[in-house]
Design an enzyme around this catalytic site. Structure first.
Site, PDB file in Angstrom:
ATOM      1  N   CYS A 173     131.544  55.726 106.473  1.00 16.95           N
ATOM      2  CA  CYS A 173     132.610  54.866 105.957  1.00 16.95           C
ATOM      3  C   CYS A 173     131.994  54.032 104.841  1.00 16.95           C
ATOM      4  CB  CYS A 173     133.147  53.960 107.065  1.00 16.95           C
ATOM      5  SG  CYS A 173     134.324  52.737 106.447  1.00 16.95           S
ATOM      6  N   CYS A 175     133.734  51.533 103.346  1.00 20.70           N
ATOM      7  CA  CYS A 175     134.445  50.257 103.170  1.00 20.70           C
ATOM      8  C   CYS A 175     134.118  49.214 104.214  1.00 20.70           C
ATOM      9  CB  CYS A 175     135.954  50.473 103.226  1.00 20.70           C
ATOM     10  SG  CYS A 175     136.602  51.681 102.099  1.00 20.70           S
ATOM     11  N   LEU A 285     124.397  78.573 106.556  1.00 21.87           N
ATOM     12  CA  LEU A 285     124.988  79.511 105.600  1.00 21.87           C
ATOM     13  C   LEU A 285     126.034  78.806 104.730  1.00 21.87           C
ATOM     14  CD1 LEU A 285     125.539  82.573 107.974  1.00 21.87           C
ATOM     15  CD2 LEU A 285     123.936  82.461 106.069  1.00 21.87           C
ATOM     16  N   ALA A 359     121.024  65.257 112.445  1.00 19.43           N
ATOM     17  CA  ALA A 359     122.394  65.310 111.925  1.00 19.43           C
ATOM     18  C   ALA A 359     123.315  64.372 112.705  1.00 19.43           C
ATOM     19  CB  ALA A 359     122.911  66.739 111.946  1.00 19.43           C
ATOM     20  N   ASP A 381     113.766  69.897 112.286  1.00 20.66           N
ATOM     21  CA  ASP A 381     113.202  68.951 113.254  1.00 20.66           C
ATOM     22  C   ASP A 381     112.693  69.657 114.496  1.00 20.66           C
ATOM     23  OD1 ASP A 381     113.485  66.375 112.114  1.00 20.66           O
ATOM     24  OD2 ASP A 381     115.649  66.555 112.327  1.00 20.66           O
ATOM     25  N   GLN A 775     142.175  52.169  89.995  1.00 21.52           N
ATOM     26  CA  GLN A 775     142.490  50.750  90.151  1.00 21.52           C
ATOM     27  C   GLN A 775     143.281  50.250  88.965  1.00 21.52           C
ATOM     28  OE1 GLN A 775     138.002  50.263  90.943  1.00 21.52           O
ATOM     29  NE2 GLN A 775     138.921  48.249  90.967  1.00 21.52           N
ATOM     30  N   GLN A1175     136.107  42.406 104.349  1.00 27.36           N
ATOM     31  CA  GLN A1175     135.550  42.492 102.995  1.00 27.36           C
ATOM     32  C   GLN A1175     134.101  42.015 102.966  1.00 27.36           C
ATOM     33  OE1 GLN A1175     136.935  43.784 100.164  1.00 27.36           O
ATOM     34  NE2 GLN A1175     138.404  44.498 101.656  1.00 27.36           N
ATOM     35  N   GLU A1243     134.067  40.987  96.351  1.00 28.58           N
ATOM     36  CA  GLU A1243     132.792  41.463  95.836  1.00 28.58           C
ATOM     37  C   GLU A1243     131.568  40.665  96.264  1.00 28.58           C
ATOM     38  OE1 GLU A1243     134.588  40.976  91.942  1.00 28.58           O
ATOM     39  OE2 GLU A1243     133.629  42.843  91.386  1.00 28.58           O
TER      40      GLU A1243
HETATM   41  C1  LIG Z   1     125.185  67.930 107.468  1.00 29.45           C
HETATM   42  C2  LIG Z   1     123.985  68.614 108.050  1.00 29.45           C
HETATM   43  C3  LIG Z   1     122.960  67.841 108.534  1.00 29.45           C
HETATM   44  C4  LIG Z   1     121.828  68.456 109.065  1.00 29.45           C
HETATM   45  N1  LIG Z   1     120.825  67.663 109.523  1.00 29.45           N
HETATM   46  C5  LIG Z   1     119.704  68.240 110.047  1.00 29.45           C
HETATM   47  C6  LIG Z   1     118.631  67.443 110.527  1.00 29.45           C
HETATM   48  O1  LIG Z   1     118.673  66.217 110.501  1.00 29.45           O
HETATM   49  N2  LIG Z   1     117.542  68.087 111.013  1.00 29.45           N
HETATM   50  C7  LIG Z   1     117.458  69.445 111.071  1.00 29.45           C
HETATM   51  O2  LIG Z   1     116.469  69.955 111.518  1.00 29.45           O
HETATM   52  N3  LIG Z   1     118.462  70.218 110.627  1.00 29.45           N
HETATM   53  C8  LIG Z   1     119.580  69.650 110.113  1.00 29.45           C
HETATM   54  N4  LIG Z   1     120.587  70.443 109.651  1.00 29.45           N
HETATM   55  C9  LIG Z   1     120.413  71.892 109.672  1.00 29.45           C
HETATM   56  C10 LIG Z   1     120.940  72.499 110.936  1.00 29.45           C
HETATM   57  O3  LIG Z   1     120.163  72.118 112.038  1.00 29.45           O
HETATM   58  C11 LIG Z   1     120.886  74.013 110.781  1.00 29.45           C
HETATM   59  O4  LIG Z   1     121.637  74.325 109.674  1.00 29.45           O
HETATM   60  C12 LIG Z   1     121.477  74.704 111.965  1.00 29.45           C
HETATM   61  O5  LIG Z   1     120.741  74.475 113.082  1.00 29.45           O
HETATM   62  C13 LIG Z   1     121.710  76.184 111.711  1.00 29.45           C
HETATM   63  O6  LIG Z   1     122.420  76.731 112.789  1.00 29.45           O
HETATM   64  P1  LIG Z   1     123.782  77.537 112.585  1.00 29.45           P
HETATM   65  O7  LIG Z   1     124.184  78.053 113.911  1.00 29.45           O
HETATM   66  O8  LIG Z   1     124.774  76.694 111.919  1.00 29.45           O
HETATM   67  O9  LIG Z   1     123.305  78.694 111.621  1.00 29.45           O
HETATM   68  P2  LIG Z   1     124.154  79.606 110.667  1.00 29.45           P
HETATM   69  O10 LIG Z   1     124.415  78.890 109.389  1.00 29.45           O
HETATM   70  O11 LIG Z   1     125.334  80.158 111.364  1.00 29.45           O
HETATM   71  O12 LIG Z   1     123.103  80.778 110.427  1.00 29.45           O
HETATM   72  C14 LIG Z   1     121.902  80.502 109.806  1.00 29.45           C
HETATM   73  C15 LIG Z   1     120.997  81.726 109.757  1.00 29.45           C
HETATM   74  O13 LIG Z   1     120.516  82.054 111.041  1.00 29.45           O
HETATM   75  C16 LIG Z   1     120.646  83.453 111.299  1.00 29.45           C
HETATM   76  N5  LIG Z   1     120.935  83.606 112.716  1.00 29.45           N
HETATM   77  C17 LIG Z   1     121.720  82.818 113.473  1.00 29.45           C
HETATM   78  N6  LIG Z   1     121.688  83.245 114.741  1.00 29.45           N
HETATM   79  C18 LIG Z   1     120.883  84.320 114.786  1.00 29.45           C
HETATM   80  C19 LIG Z   1     120.469  85.177 115.824  1.00 29.45           C
HETATM   81  N7  LIG Z   1     120.869  85.010 117.065  1.00 29.45           N
HETATM   82  N8  LIG Z   1     119.642  86.189 115.507  1.00 29.45           N
HETATM   83  C20 LIG Z   1     119.209  86.374 114.236  1.00 29.45           C
HETATM   84  N9  LIG Z   1     119.572  85.578 113.233  1.00 29.45           N
HETATM   85  C21 LIG Z   1     120.392  84.575 113.501  1.00 29.45           C
HETATM   86  C22 LIG Z   1     121.787  83.888 110.432  1.00 29.45           C
HETATM   87  O14 LIG Z   1     121.658  85.254 110.111  1.00 29.45           O
HETATM   88  C23 LIG Z   1     121.672  82.988 109.227  1.00 29.45           C
HETATM   89  O15 LIG Z   1     120.841  83.550 108.269  1.00 29.45           O
HETATM   90  C24 LIG Z   1     121.739  69.865 109.119  1.00 29.45           C
HETATM   91  C25 LIG Z   1     122.793  70.639 108.643  1.00 29.45           C
HETATM   92  C26 LIG Z   1     123.910  70.034 108.117  1.00 29.45           C
HETATM   93  C27 LIG Z   1     125.035  70.867 107.597  1.00 29.45           C
HETATM   94  S1  FES Z   2     135.832  54.867 103.790  1.00 23.36           S
HETATM   95 FE1  FES Z   2     136.182  53.970 105.712  1.00 23.36          FE
HETATM   96  S2  FES Z   2     137.903  52.741 105.358  1.00 23.36           S
HETATM   97 FE2  FES Z   2     137.377  53.452 103.390  1.00 23.36          FE
END
Ligand SMILES: Cc1cc2nc3c(=O)[nH]c(=O)nc-3n(C[C@H](O)[C@H](O)[C@H](O)COP(=O)(O)OP(=O)(O)OC[C@H]3O[C@@H](n4cnc5c(N)ncnc54)[C@H](O)[C@@H]3O)c2cc1C
Ligand code: FES
Ligand code: FES
Length: 1303
Positions: A173, A175, A285, A359, A381, A775, A1175, A1243
């Site tokens: 957020c 705000c 992905l 995350a 991690d 604004q 605010q 502000e």
């Molecule tokens: C907003 C955001 C914040 C994040 N913050 C962190 C963080 O603080 N710390 C951290 O460590 N990570 C962080 N991540 C990363 C996140 O942990 C990884 O992206 C996530 O764990 C991937 O898992 P998924 O299931 O979404 O993979 P997908 O995107 O679905 O797949 C990723 C890859 O894994 C392969 N795969 C998946 N399963 C298998 C399987 N069973 N066998 C073979 N290949 C496979 C796929 O082929 C693909 O290439 C963040 C991601 C986002 C979007």
């Molecule tokens: S972004 Fe949270 S109220 Fe505006």
């Protein structure tokens, strides 16, 4: 109505209709996004996402918001419910819709905010409470917040505060400062107490004080009744009980999605499509597709394969299916930890520690363990901990199964240690730890939660039984190279060593040698990362020492991470109010309920009009270059592309000579708009953008920094200067002189709602209706040069400051319906933000601490065009003296011209940057003369400012004393404490900018209508103006209605800015009411017992006009820069803030284990204390972000912006809120000038965030003192963990420096 349709009405999507649809041959997948809400052929609603089915269904749900598209902000949170085949229970979990491919929802129910409740039918308690607790301002984040909380309550009707924090950790957020949102969530928590002070045995009301600390009445809330929640669709339950085994295939225009029903089919498909990724959470992905353009024509979805979700245990360890989500993994590990003896769960505990911070909740719900491991992100991690924990990967293919270790080679992606193309990861085996084995995990990120780690580590040591002799050692680091790195060599060399100081020294030396980051390592910050490598090992060393129960002289170092606790605090306001008078009451935001239910219409929610087109912008890829040619031929040939608009197509002027709307001949920065593609869909427009070819010839010079601009004398406007007394002479007479430099980083607006505009041409008279998030609608109208146009604003705007040159578009007369919505990436690329500042100061003072002379010279980085930079420089100079009376003073300021996007006005207009320089001077003097320096030099009596404006600082002194009094009563740690005073001038230095016109219409039949011109950034205005009208007319606010802001109803508006909006608009409302009342006076006199309706009816019959234009000419304000004199501001807001922080010197983390912030603000007679406190808290938090976490935007050496989204740019999250946060409005304060003696607070609170910065600086100074190093040092703003860590120089930073010198 069938149950299906019924559920659709409530925003629940389910997939039996989808299943029918899959049998239909005309089903296609199409990658597209716009509009932000999307309809699907299977009858549900789904927002955002990557893959959408292309047959629209007539359901319009606009609640779910789109703000980043990368899973990083939580605005698009929805709840997914699925039947878990293993536990056979329904699992409800929050997800970020923007990353959920629609095909992955087979068998799932999706509940959007509309499904939770509505104003029209029934509000859900979550919606009611967030609105009534004042948890919404612009409201863009609110549906996401509601959905996160709602999902929590579906799983835990009486959650703990820890669960609440966890649930909201993935929602940003910009705000509110989060406190009121958490406050609303707390009302559901088991341990929550009514009055916030009661929890600590003290209640304001018990003490008979005339102070109110409750901004909402908890007793009025409807109770949560879990039996009333929507049930899981029985059709889906039946589907789950009799699962579909067939392979489902969805063919899209470019993508084929294959979802096998059995493991056997999956393995066969993997042979057939060896390059196809397995898609689970799509959190790896999805972002790669969006930001790196990765494309996969075939996707294999194993979501229906129950074997991948199996969990099994043995006496040796735990096997977790690769398809389990990280949230499930967390629960599984927590279960094992509670069941097994501590010695067996070392690895599980270490993983759990990271899983709490990794995350936000939504991502943990979506991301799978397999996806996490297989993504092998360098910042992972979990992989370092899994690697040191001897984890094994169970692989499977058509040929059979095998096991490989999750080791250094696997993590490095060596083919010999990797999966074969036809293999999949089936499950992960994590062995128990054993006696004499210790495992730990460490991470350091910009924010506590929802931020990728700079460095992350897993560490394990095994001792020979009963000794401190190392038998086995594993150390793995993330964030220090392209992949997770295992320090195998170092570990080998340490085997057989005792766990003691010499081993520590040797280990650090070896680690620095082995984990050697090259200068150009990803993410930069090489010294910091190397320091963390050894600092983490030191922490591990101490932890193990503690486990071994060995005494150690350094054990006092904090070993635990700072906990994420729900903030406590008190909001105190004066409470002597007539009951029937709405003015001064903490009444809910007018649109609060609409925000909470998703019924508020933002610009992007306006229903698509017939033949609407989408516009995408082509931007410069060069920082300073001549445009040689623009080749549009390929772009124009693409299907759906209607036209590409260039500067030549613009009738009339193309912006100012030095600030073009579309570039002509040359570009001045990367991100400057060159042309715009108009196409039938967003995807088509974006594809055409890629096919637009522009040839450039680079020009010299290319300037990015203030230092370079000074070198090239590259300035946007003349120097601004104010001077009083005889500065030179005073310097000759003082006891001491200190000189220094201050750097203040810029700030990205990061408003949750990105820039959006919808243009609807009218066939008659060449008019355009422009709906725009701004604004300053009049400015947009002027810039569009096609008057009379009627820009109509989405009135729930966030914290966006004026960027009219970016939103005012000019159009061809024939231009069909067209909308433009900037992605977060483009928004950050194209628009500028707060100006970075470089300041030099020289301060002369007596040994008593009295400052006699101060000379400050500042430069701000204005970017490539003037925009508001001159105004910001003026405000900077005018406001720089802050609360201090210094007789001999010189302030100079200049705006530098550089080849970066044009920076612009941002909350506080230069005040937060300028005053940081002043406060840094005062801090430098205080370091020599003691902490009373601030008070000693503050204005005490009626006086004149540097520009000779008279003012009375009495409220400032009261704020200061009030704060001091408050602090005296409370225990303070002496380390990391700062108190700052504030004198903030409200308004513009020109009378014309304060004038306001309002049309006030009074309609028949008990209806008072008040069309209203302005956009609300500070959110208070709409409601406070109803309050003014209500008080003036003595009509309840329920009889009133405020129309959208429109230049068609009120022309010649001024921007809502400079904290003056509520006040001057209130005066115009008052004027309109008084005109109407005067007209009605004879009628009222004649029928004093009559009702409002009677009088209005009589007036209509007597042909008395029932509409009036209210007008306020504005406060007199002027500034004569020649003479350096003027009355530039109508009045001042005073305040003071103190903050206490604790810094982890080993990592630089400064959440502030025990942070406490107290603010006293002089709001005089607040129009609405809840909104004013909101605010103050919101701007304080934004200021805290500016000064601590919001690291300057990062550019490549060629000026290309790297920071393009929430993962690269960190605004404060819910865990950054001060643990104790008290805000008081100064009681019994009056100002005769303003409407009902109120003050504008939009502000000023920004600057008070600097109290955290100075508290951190204080903590660092203490650390340096303890280490016998020079106390005076420059912590640059923002005081990021990196800067803090490096400033807390110690043996480890020295080791890093020495290793660099000798390597
Ligand atoms: C907003 C955001 C914040 C994040 N913050 C962190 C963080 O603080 N710390 C951290 O460590 N990570 C962080 N991540 C990363 C996140 O942990 C990884 O992206 C996530 O764990 C991937 O898992 P998924 O299931 O979404 O993979 P997908 O995107 O679905 O797949 C990723 C890859 O894994 C392969 N795969 C998946 N399963 C298998 C399987 N069973 N066998 C073979 N290949 C496979 C796929 O082929 C693909 O290439 C963040 C991601 C986002 C979007
Ligand atoms: S972004 Fe949270 S109220 Fe505006
Ligand atoms: S829009 Fe989905 S998380 Fe930001």
């Amino acid at each position: 109505m069938s149950s299906v349709t019924q559920l659709i009405r409530y925003g629940v999507a389910f997939t039996d209709t989808w299943r029918q649809a899959t049998d239909s041959s005309d089903l296609h997948l199409t990658p597209q996004r716009k509009p932000s809400w999307l309809e699907t052929p299977w009858g549900g609603h789904y927002h955002g996402g990557n893959l959408f089915l292309d047959r629209p269904f007539p359901v319009r749900l606009t609640g779910t918001k789109y703000a980043c598209g990368r899973g990083g902000c939580g605005a698009c949170t929805v709840m997914v419910s699925k039947h878990d085949p293993v536990s056979r229970k329904i699992r409800h979990f929050s997800v970020t819709a923007c990353l959920v491919p629609i095909c992955s929802l087979y068998g799932a129910a999706v509940t959007t905010v509309e499904g939770v409740g509505s104003i029209k039918t029934r509000l859900h308690p979550v919606q009611e409470r967030i609105a009534k607790s004042h948890g919404t301002q612009c409201g863009f984040c609110t549906p996401g917040m509601v959905m996160s909380m709602y999902t929590l309550l579906r799983n835990h009707p009486q959650p703990s505060e820890e669960q609440l924090m966890e649930a909201l950790g993935g929602n940003l957020c910009r705000c509110t400062g989060y406190r009121p949102i958490l406050e609303s969530g707390r009302t559901f928590c088991a341990e929550s107490s009514g009055c916030q002070q009661k929890g600590r045995g003290k209640c304001c009301l018990d003490q008979g004080e005339n102070i109110c600390t409750e901004l909402f009445a908890k007793d009025e809330f409807q109770p949560l009744d879990p039996t009333q929640e929507l049930i899981f669709p029985p059709e889906l339950l039946r589907m789950a009980e009799n699962p579909e085994k067939r392979t489902l295939t969805f063919h899209g225009e470019r993508v084929t999605w294959i979802s096998p029903g059995t493991l056997k089919d999956l393995l066969e498909l993997k042979v057939k499509h060896p390059d196809a990724p397995l898609i689970l959470g799509n959190t790896s992905l999805g972002p790669a597709k969006k930001s790196q353009g990765h494309f996969h024509p075939v996707l294999l979805s194993p979501a229906r394969i129950s074997e991948l979700s199996m969990v099994s245990t043995t006496s040796e360890g735990l096997t977790i299916g690769a398809g389990c989500s990280l949230a499930q993994v967390k629960d599984i590990l927590a279960g094992r930890v509670s069941e097994l003896p501590e010695e067996k769960t070392q690895t599980y505990r270490a993983l759990l520690k990271h899983l709490k911070r990794l995350a936000g909740q939504q991502i943990r719900n979506m991301a799978s363990l397999g996806g996490h491991i297989m993504s092998r992100h360098c910042y992972s991690d979990l992989n370092p901990v899994l690697a040191v924990g001897n984890t094994a990967l169970n692989l499977m293919s058509k040929e059979g199964t095998r096991q490989i270790p999750l080791d250094r080679d696997f993590l490095a992606g060596l083919a010999s240690a990797d999966l074969k193309p036809e293999e999949i990861l089936e499950s992960v085996y994590i062995p128990h730890s054993q006696r004499w084995e210790f495992v730990s995990a460490f991470r350091q990120a910009q924010c506590q939660q929802n931020a990728l780690a700079d460095v992350t580590a897993g560490m394990r040591v095994l001792f020979q039984e009963g000794t401190d002799t190392i038998e086995d050692l594993s150390l793995a680091y993330g964030g220090v190279g392209d992949a997770t790195i295992s320090a195998q060599k170092s570990c080998q060399q340490l085997l057989g060593r005792h766990w003691n100081e010499p081993m520590l020294d040797e280990a650090c030396r070896l680690l620095l040698d082995e984990v050697s980051l090259p200068g150009g390592a990803p993410g930069g910050s090489v010294e910091f990362k190397r320091t963390l490598v050894v600092s983490f090992f030191f922490k591990f060393y101490l932890e193990v020492l503690q486990e071994l129960k060995k005494p150690g002289k350094l054990l006092s170092v904090a070993l635990e991470d700072f906990p994420a606790t729900v903030p406590q605090g008190v909001q105190s306001v004066d409470s002597h109010q007539a009951l029937q008078d709405p003015v001064g009451r903490p009444i809910m935001h007018l649109s609060g309920l609409k925000h909470a239910t998703g019924e508020a219409i933002f610009c992007d929610d306006i229903p698509t009009v017939d033949k609407e087109l989408f516009m995408a912008l082509v931007t410069s890829t060069r920082a300073h270059a001549k445009i040689i040619s623009v080749d549009l031929s390929k772009a124009l040939e693409l299907p759906g592309v209607v036209d590409v608009i260039t500067a030549e197509d613009i009738p009339g002027t193309n912006g100012a000579e030095d600030d073009r709307l579309l570039a002509v001949d040359k570009v001045l920065c990367v991100g400057q708009i060159v042309c715009a593609v108009v196409a039938e869909t967003e995807a088509q427009a974006k594809r055409a953008v890629e096919e637009t070819k522009i040839a450039y010839e680079d020009l010299e010079p290319v300037i990015f920094t203030i230092e370079d601009a000074i070198k090239h004398s590259s300035f946007l406007c003349p120097e601004k200067k104010l001077e009083q007394g005889n500065v030179e002479k005073a310097f000759e007479e003082v006891d001491q002189i200190v000189e220094g430099e201050v750097h203040v980083g810029g700030q990205e607006h990061f408003y949750m709602e990105t820039q959006r505009v919808l243009v609807i041409p009218k066939t008659e008279d060449k008019e355009l209706d422009i709906y725009v998030s701004t604004q300053d609608p009049a400015h947009v109208q002027v810039r569009s040069k096609l008057a009379p146009t009627s820009p109509t604003c989405s009135f729930r705007r966030g914290l966006q400051s004026p960027q009219p040159h970016r939103t005012g578009h000019q159009w061809r007369n024939w231009l069909p319906h067209s909308s433009c919505l900037l992605d977060r990436e483009d928004d950050m690329l194209i628009t500028g933000g707060r100006h970075p500042l470089f300041g030099k100061y020289k301060v002369g003072f007596m040994n008593s601490g009295r400052i006699r002379a101060l000379d400050i010279e500042c430069f701000i980085n204005g970017g490539c065009t003037l925009d508001d930079s001159e105004l910001v420089t003026e405000f900077l100079i005018l406001k720089m003296e802050n609360a201090y009376k210094i007789h001999n003073l010189r302030f100079r300021g200049r705006a530098c011209m550089t080849n970066l996007p044009s920076n612009t006005a941002f909350r506080g207009f230069g005040f937060p940057q300028g005053t940081l320089v002043t406060e840094s001077c005062i801090t430098a003097v205080a370091a020599k003369c003691g902490p009373s320096v601030r008070e000693k030099n503050m204005y005490k009596t009626v006086d004149k400012t540097i520009y000779k404006q008279a003012f009375n600082p009495e409220p400032l002194i009261r704020c200061w004393n009030e704060l001091a009094e408050f602090n005296k009563k409370n225990y303070w740690r002496k380390r990391g404490l700062a108190v700052v005073p504030m004198k903030f001038s409200v308004g513009f230095a020109a009378t014309s900018f304060h004038q306001v016109r309002l049309i006030y219409l009074c309609l028949l039949a008990r209806f008072t209508r008040q069309p209203h011109w302005f956009t609300s950034t500070q959110m208070g205005p709409y409601w406070s103006h109803m309050e003014v009208a209500s008080r003036e007319l003595k009509v309840p606010t329920s009889h009133m209605h405020i129309c959208e802001t429109s230049t068609a109803t009120v022309p010649n508006t001024i921007a809502t800015a400079a904290s003056i909006g509520s006040d001057v608009n209130g005066r115009a409302v008052q004027n309109a009411c008084q005109i109407l009342l005067k007209r009605l006076e004879p009628i009222i006199k004649k029928n004093p017992e009559g009702t409002w309706e009677d009088w209005v009816k009589a007036a209509f019959e007597q042909r008395i006009s029932l509409s009036a234009t209210g007008y306020f000419r504005g406060y007199e304000a002027f500034m004569d820069w020649e003479k350096g004199e003027g009355d530039p501001f109508p009045y001042y807001v005073y305040g003071a803030a103190s903050s206490e922080v604790e810094v982890d010197c080993l990592t630089g983390a400064h959440k502030v284990k025990k942070i406490r912030t107290d603010i006293v603000m002089d709001a005089c007679c607040s129009l609405n204390p809840a909104i004013d406190i909101g605010q103050i808290e919101g701007s304080f938090t934004q200021g805290m972000g500016l000064y601590t976490t919001e690291e300057e935007l990062k550019y490549s050496p060629e000026g290309v912006l790297y920071s393009r989204g929430p993962d690269d740019y960190k605004i404060p999250t819910i865990t950054d809120v001060p643990e104790e946060f008290n805000v008081s409005l100064l009681p019994s304060s009056q100002t005769p000038l303003t409407i009902y003696s109120s003050k504008g607070l939009g502000e000023s609170g920004m600057f008070l965030g600097s109290s955290v910065f100075f508290a951190i600086a204080d903590a660092v100074a203490t650390a340096r003192r303890e280490r016998d190093i020079a106390e005076d040092f420059t912590v640059r703003s923002p005081a990021t963990p990196e800067r803090v860590r490096m400033a807390c120089a110690d043996r480890f930073t020295e080791m890093v420096r020495d290793s660099r010198l000798f390597s």
